[in-house]
Design a protein around this motif. Structure first.
Motif, PDB file in Angstrom:
ATOM      1  N   ALA A   1     -28.053 -56.578  30.964  1.00  0.00           N
ATOM      2  CA  ALA A   1     -28.830 -56.876  32.334  1.00  0.00           C
ATOM      3  C   ALA A   1     -29.736 -55.670  32.435  1.00  0.00           C
ATOM      4  N   TYR A   2     -29.461 -54.618  32.081  1.00  0.00           N
ATOM      5  CA  TYR A   2     -30.481 -53.406  32.146  1.00  0.00           C
ATOM      6  C   TYR A   2     -31.624 -53.861  31.186  1.00  0.00           C
ATOM      7  N   GLU A   3     -31.246 -54.099  30.112  1.00  0.00           N
ATOM      8  CA  GLU A   3     -32.345 -54.463  28.801  1.00  0.00           C
ATOM      9  C   GLU A   3     -33.220 -55.739  29.260  1.00  0.00           C
TER      10      GLU A   3
ATOM     11  N   GLY B   1     -33.021 -38.933  33.582  1.00  0.00           N
ATOM     12  CA  GLY B   1     -31.806 -38.828  33.966  1.00  0.00           C
ATOM     13  C   GLY B   1     -30.885 -39.976  33.381  1.00  0.00           C
ATOM     14  N   ARG B   2     -29.721 -40.362  34.126  1.00  0.00           N
ATOM     15  CA  ARG B   2     -29.015 -41.389  33.511  1.00  0.00           C
ATOM     16  C   ARG B   2     -29.640 -42.682  33.104  1.00  0.00           C
ATOM     17  N   ILE B   3     -30.236 -43.283  34.134  1.00  0.00           N
ATOM     18  CA  ILE B   3     -30.793 -44.616  34.117  1.00  0.00           C
ATOM     19  C   ILE B   3     -32.162 -44.651  33.400  1.00  0.00           C
ATOM     20  N   GLY B   4     -32.829 -43.524  33.473  1.00  0.00           N
ATOM     21  CA  GLY B   4     -34.027 -43.174  32.935  1.00  0.00           C
ATOM     22  C   GLY B   4     -33.955 -43.318  31.341  1.00  0.00           C
TER      23      GLY B   4
ATOM     24  N   CYS C   1     -39.430 -50.124  39.418  1.00  0.00           N
ATOM     25  CA  CYS C   1     -38.976 -48.935  40.013  1.00  0.00           C
ATOM     26  C   CYS C   1     -37.333 -49.323  40.498  1.00  0.00           C
ATOM     27  N   GLU C   2     -36.582 -48.261  40.225  1.00  0.00           N
ATOM     28  CA  GLU C   2     -35.127 -48.398  40.499  1.00  0.00           C
ATOM     29  C   GLU C   2     -34.785 -48.592  41.850  1.00  0.00           C
ATOM     30  N   LYS C   3     -33.508 -49.065  42.285  1.00  0.00           N
ATOM     31  CA  LYS C   3     -33.441 -49.082  43.779  1.00  0.00           C
ATOM     32  C   LYS C   3     -32.936 -48.083  44.168  1.00  0.00           C
ATOM     33  N   PRO C   4     -32.882 -47.662  45.540  1.00  0.00           N
ATOM     34  CA  PRO C   4     -33.735 -48.363  46.429  1.00  0.00           C
ATOM     35  C   PRO C   4     -35.211 -47.727  46.439  1.00  0.00           C
TER      36      PRO C   4
ATOM     37  N   ALA D   1     -34.698 -39.675  40.850  1.00  0.00           N
ATOM     38  CA  ALA D   1     -33.769 -39.569  41.991  1.00  0.00           C
ATOM     39  C   ALA D   1     -34.609 -40.450  43.319  1.00  0.00           C
ATOM     40  N   THR D   2     -33.850 -41.143  44.111  1.00  0.00           N
ATOM     41  CA  THR D   2     -34.403 -42.168  45.198  1.00  0.00           C
ATOM     42  C   THR D   2     -35.583 -41.379  45.856  1.00  0.00           C
ATOM     43  N   PRO D   3     -35.206 -40.158  46.458  1.00  0.00           N
ATOM     44  CA  PRO D   3     -36.213 -39.766  47.501  1.00  0.00           C
ATOM     45  C   PRO D   3     -37.872 -39.575  46.937  1.00  0.00           C
ATOM     46  N   ALA D   4     -37.888 -39.563  45.622  1.00  0.00           N
ATOM     47  CA  ALA D   4     -39.456 -39.420  45.136  1.00  0.00           C
ATOM     48  C   ALA D   4     -39.858 -40.933  44.881  1.00  0.00           C
ATOM     49  N   HIS D   5     -39.149 -41.817  44.846  1.00  0.00           N
ATOM     50  CA  HIS D   5     -39.480 -43.482  44.520  1.00  0.00           C
ATOM     51  C   HIS D   5     -40.733 -43.834  45.356  1.00  0.00           C
ATOM     52  N   ALA D   6     -40.960 -43.750  46.888  1.00  0.00           N
ATOM     53  CA  ALA D   6     -41.906 -44.401  47.534  1.00  0.00           C
ATOM     54  C   ALA D   6     -43.261 -43.708  47.326  1.00  0.00           C
TER      55      ALA D   6
ATOM     56  N   PHE E   1     -32.756 -54.509  40.546  1.00  0.00           N
ATOM     57  CA  PHE E   1     -31.617 -55.106  40.876  1.00  0.00           C
ATOM     58  C   PHE E   1     -31.126 -55.744  39.820  1.00  0.00           C
ATOM     59  N   GLN E   2     -30.567 -55.157  38.823  1.00  0.00           N
ATOM     60  CA  GLN E   2     -30.290 -55.699  37.386  1.00  0.00           C
ATOM     61  C   GLN E   2     -29.302 -56.831  37.355  1.00  0.00           C
ATOM     62  N   ARG E   3     -28.354 -57.096  38.562  1.00  0.00           N
ATOM     63  CA  ARG E   3     -27.436 -58.132  38.707  1.00  0.00           C
ATOM     64  C   ARG E   3     -28.061 -59.545  38.552  1.00  0.00           C
TER      65      ARG E   3
ATOM     66  N   THR F   1     -41.891 -38.154  31.709  1.00  0.00           N
ATOM     67  CA  THR F   1     -41.831 -37.248  32.205  1.00  0.00           C
ATOM     68  C   THR F   1     -40.525 -36.955  33.235  1.00  0.00           C
ATOM     69  N   ASP F   2     -40.288 -35.616  33.392  1.00  0.00           N
ATOM     70  CA  ASP F   2     -39.160 -35.443  34.393  1.00  0.00           C
ATOM     71  C   ASP F   2     -39.285 -34.049  35.360  1.00  0.00           C
ATOM     72  N   ALA F   3     -38.909 -33.881  36.266  1.00  0.00           N
ATOM     73  CA  ALA F   3     -39.108 -32.655  37.089  1.00  0.00           C
ATOM     74  C   ALA F   3     -38.312 -31.512  36.343  1.00  0.00           C
ATOM     75  N   ASP F   4     -37.511 -32.012  35.575  1.00  0.00           N
ATOM     76  CA  ASP F   4     -36.782 -31.106  34.414  1.00  0.00           C
ATOM     77  C   ASP F   4     -37.517 -31.253  33.025  1.00  0.00           C
TER      78      ASP F   4
ATOM     79  N   ALA G   1     -37.600 -29.942  30.102  1.00  0.00           N
ATOM     80  CA  ALA G   1     -36.793 -29.955  28.983  1.00  0.00           C
ATOM     81  C   ALA G   1     -36.184 -31.210  28.809  1.00  0.00           C
ATOM     82  N   ARG G   2     -35.786 -31.988  29.921  1.00  0.00           N
ATOM     83  CA  ARG G   2     -34.931 -33.169  29.468  1.00  0.00           C
ATOM     84  C   ARG G   2     -35.684 -34.297  29.074  1.00  0.00           C
ATOM     85  N   ALA G   3     -37.112 -34.399  29.851  1.00  0.00           N
ATOM     86  CA  ALA G   3     -37.937 -35.329  29.110  1.00  0.00           C
ATOM     87  C   ALA G   3     -38.489 -34.966  27.720  1.00  0.00           C
TER      88      ALA G   3
HETATM   89  N1  LIG Z   1     -29.811 -50.075  38.963  1.00  0.00           N
HETATM   90  C1  LIG Z   1     -28.820 -49.373  38.646  1.00  0.00           C
HETATM   91  O1  LIG Z   1     -27.455 -50.065  38.572  1.00  0.00           O
HETATM   92  C2  LIG Z   1     -28.719 -47.929  39.012  1.00  0.00           C
HETATM   93  C3  LIG Z   1     -27.713 -47.170  38.703  1.00  0.00           C
HETATM   94  C4  LIG Z   1     -27.791 -45.679  38.673  1.00  0.00           C
HETATM   95  C5  LIG Z   1     -28.782 -45.272  39.308  1.00  0.00           C
HETATM   96  N2  LIG Z   1     -29.901 -46.030  39.794  1.00  0.00           N
HETATM   97  C6  LIG Z   1     -30.812 -45.435  40.636  1.00  0.00           C
HETATM   98  O2  LIG Z   1     -31.815 -44.740  39.701  1.00  0.00           O
HETATM   99  C7  LIG Z   1     -32.401 -43.818  40.286  1.00  0.00           C
HETATM  100  C8  LIG Z   1     -31.927 -42.477  39.304  1.00  0.00           C
HETATM  101  O3  LIG Z   1     -30.623 -42.299  39.305  1.00  0.00           O
HETATM  102  P1  LIG Z   1     -29.735 -41.717  38.253  1.00  0.00           P
HETATM  103  O4  LIG Z   1     -28.570 -42.068  37.985  1.00  0.00           O
HETATM  104  O5  LIG Z   1     -30.453 -41.720  36.824  1.00  0.00           O
HETATM  105  O6  LIG Z   1     -29.995 -40.207  38.565  1.00  0.00           O
HETATM  106  P2  LIG Z   1     -30.028 -38.846  37.704  1.00  0.00           P
HETATM  107  O7  LIG Z   1     -29.618 -37.553  38.605  1.00  0.00           O
HETATM  108  O8  LIG Z   1     -29.330 -38.914  36.518  1.00  0.00           O
HETATM  109  O9  LIG Z   1     -31.668 -38.464  37.226  1.00  0.00           O
HETATM  110  C9  LIG Z   1     -32.662 -38.578  37.911  1.00  0.00           C
HETATM  111  C10 LIG Z   1     -33.748 -37.808  37.209  1.00  0.00           C
HETATM  112  O10 LIG Z   1     -34.743 -37.787  38.067  1.00  0.00           O
HETATM  113  C11 LIG Z   1     -35.460 -36.459  37.968  1.00  0.00           C
HETATM  114  N3  LIG Z   1     -36.519 -36.342  39.064  1.00  0.00           N
HETATM  115  C12 LIG Z   1     -36.041 -36.338  40.194  1.00  0.00           C
HETATM  116  N4  LIG Z   1     -37.125 -36.340  41.174  1.00  0.00           N
HETATM  117  C13 LIG Z   1     -38.137 -36.121  40.255  1.00  0.00           C
HETATM  118  C14 LIG Z   1     -39.639 -36.104  40.657  1.00  0.00           C
HETATM  119  N5  LIG Z   1     -40.266 -36.099  41.804  1.00  0.00           N
HETATM  120  N6  LIG Z   1     -40.407 -36.283  39.467  1.00  0.00           N
HETATM  121  C15 LIG Z   1     -39.870 -36.289  38.296  1.00  0.00           C
HETATM  122  N7  LIG Z   1     -38.625 -36.482  38.005  1.00  0.00           N
HETATM  123  C16 LIG Z   1     -37.826 -36.351  38.897  1.00  0.00           C
HETATM  124  C17 LIG Z   1     -34.341 -35.399  37.899  1.00  0.00           C
HETATM  125  O11 LIG Z   1     -34.914 -34.251  37.497  1.00  0.00           O
HETATM  126  C18 LIG Z   1     -33.383 -36.313  36.902  1.00  0.00           C
HETATM  127  O12 LIG Z   1     -33.519 -36.138  35.594  1.00  0.00           O
HETATM  128  C19 LIG Z   1     -31.753 -43.558  41.528  1.00  0.00           C
HETATM  129  O13 LIG Z   1     -32.820 -44.111  42.330  1.00  0.00           O
HETATM  130  C20 LIG Z   1     -30.560 -44.567  41.726  1.00  0.00           C
HETATM  131  O14 LIG Z   1     -30.283 -45.103  42.968  1.00  0.00           O
HETATM  132  C21 LIG Z   1     -29.848 -47.381  39.778  1.00  0.00           C
END
Ligand SMILES: NC(=O)c1ccc[n+]([C@@H]2O[C@H](COP(=O)([O-])OP(=O)(O)OC[C@H]3O[C@@H](n4cnc5c(N)ncnc54)[C@H](O)[C@@H]3O)[C@@H](O)[C@H]2O)c1
Length: 340
Positions: free
Chosen positions: A281-283, A9-12, A89-92, A69-74, A118-120, A31-34, A36-38
């Motif tokens: 900072a992300y880089e 998604g956005r940050i990936g 791993c992205e926060k949290p 998205a966060t719910p899948a991180h742990a 925590f890129q800051r 890879t992504d749950a979607d 086509a996006r990956a």
């Molecule tokens: N460090 C930062 O500044 C910062 C900024 C934005 C987001 N984030 C974190 O990054 C994470 C993603 O945020 P985003 O803004 O990119 O969200 P997003 O919704 O743009 O992207 C999330 C992607 O994860 C995919 N996804 C969800 N569950 C999945 C799974 N089980 N397996 C594979 N793919 C899965 C979704 O299809 C989506 O493409 C969040 O945890 C958010 O807290 C951090």
């Protein structure tokens, strides 16, 4: 080195771009749950897309980057740890303490690395502030004022899975407050407002929040966040001591206008969002992760650091709900329970 990126998604997308052009990274599996996006991102970068997370492991990688998205991180952290792989791993880590503690326990049992996003900690302004505090230039610190103001709310789908303003957004301010000052937070007093667009109420969230925090040396910190700051994206931290005062995030793109006749002019091109403001900072955090994987530097932000930030966020949620000061030490699942 081959790296698996889970979540495009956005940050990936940003992290995949950084890794794809890194000279020490030979290739990526995305890879992504979607799917086509990956696939679309893999095509743009000249990398490989996998249909699911299983292939990341069967095809083989040296490290994993989790940007879902966060719910899948742990769960994904646990899986990578059991495979003996270093993880960024992205926060949290999770939306709750139980999931956070479980993931940290898996990493520690496996003896692998978990670097949190925590890129800051890699931003020039915050790094300078940390140095100023450590050097004694400010004298005894008495007050910190910090803020994170998003220009506009994230998509409604994101809000529902974010964990709310304190766990999702203010968690950055809590982490960086600890990192810049080198102090722990002893209590918090938080308030939130859901006035404004219905999207926050519908997600059970607040659109604006404010917290008064006491640090263990007596310093007071006032921290605010909002999801809708019409002037632009504004992330700042002011640190005031008995000798000097500094500010992070004040430059010619800070979206604030002075009403003083001799004040600075309003920004021509205010910051629009985190991807732009924190691009360097992300880089830098991903470049650091590659070095961590190669064993060339210590982990700059491990799971226990993320746990501390989450406990502060949890304390804020409790404080907001019960309208009282809360000590993060009150939050169950602390150091003792988790690692004792
Ligand atoms: N460090 C930062 O500044 C910062 C900024 C934005 C987001 N984030 C974190 O990054 C994470 C993603 O945020 P985003 O803004 O990119 O969200 P997003 O919704 O743009 O992207 C999330 C992607 O994860 C995919 N996804 C969800 N569950 C999945 C799974 N089980 N397996 C594979 N793919 C899965 C979704 O299809 C989506 O493409 C969040 O945890 C958010 O807290 C951090």
């Amino acid at each position: 080195m081959r790296i698996g990126v889970i979540g495009t998604g956005r940050i990936g997308t940003i992290h995949a771009h950084t890794l794809s052009r890194h000279r020490d990274v030979g290739s990526l599996i995305l890879t992504d749950a979607d799917p086509a996006r990956a696939q679309a991102l893999a095509h743009r970068l000249g990398e490989t897309a996998a249909p699911g997370v299983d292939e990341i492991y069967t095809w083989g990688v040296d490290a994993v980057v989790i940007t879902t998205a966060t719910p899948a991180h742990a769960e994904l952290i646990g899986r990578a740890a059991r495979a003996g792989l270093p993880v960024f791993c992205e926060k949290p880590i999770a939306l709750d303490l139980a999931g956070t503690l479980q993931a940290i326990a898996e990493v520690e049992t496996a003896g692998t690395v978990l670097q949190m996003g925590f890129q800051r900690r890699f931003d020039a302004g915050y790094t300078g502030a940390r140095e100023a505090v450590r050097s004694g230039r400010l004298g005894r610190l008495h007050t910190v004022r910090a803020m994170t103001s998003d220009a506009e709310p994230p998509p409604a789908g994101y809000l529902a899975q974010s964990g709310g303003l304190f766990r999702d957004t203010l968690i950055h301010d809590f982490d960086i407050l600890r990192w810049v000052t080198g102090r722990e937070i002893t209590d918090v007093c938080a308030a939130g407002s859901d006035a404004g667009p219905a999207v926050f109420r519908e997600a059970g969230d607040v659109g604006t929040g404010a917290v008064l925090l006491t640090l263990d040396d007596g310093t007071l910190a006032a921290v605010t966040a909002t999801r809708m700051n019409g002037a632009g994206y504004d992330v700042r931290m002011e640190l005031a001591g008995e000798r000097d005062q500094i500010v992070v995030g004040l430059d010619d793109r800070t979206p604030i206008a002075s009403t003083e006749p001799t004040g600075p002019p309003a920004a021509d091109k205010p910051w629009t969002g985190f991807l732009e403001r924190f691009a360097p900072a992300y880089e830098a955090e991903l470049v650091a992760f590659v070095e961590v994987v190669r064993g060339e530097r210590p982990n700059p932000c491990d799971g226990r650091e993320a746990l501390q930030a989450l406990r502060i966020a949890e304390a804020c949620e409790l404080s907001r709900r019960e309208r009282r000061a809360v000590r993060p030490a009150e939050i169950p699942g602390g150091q003792e329970a988790a690692f004792g």
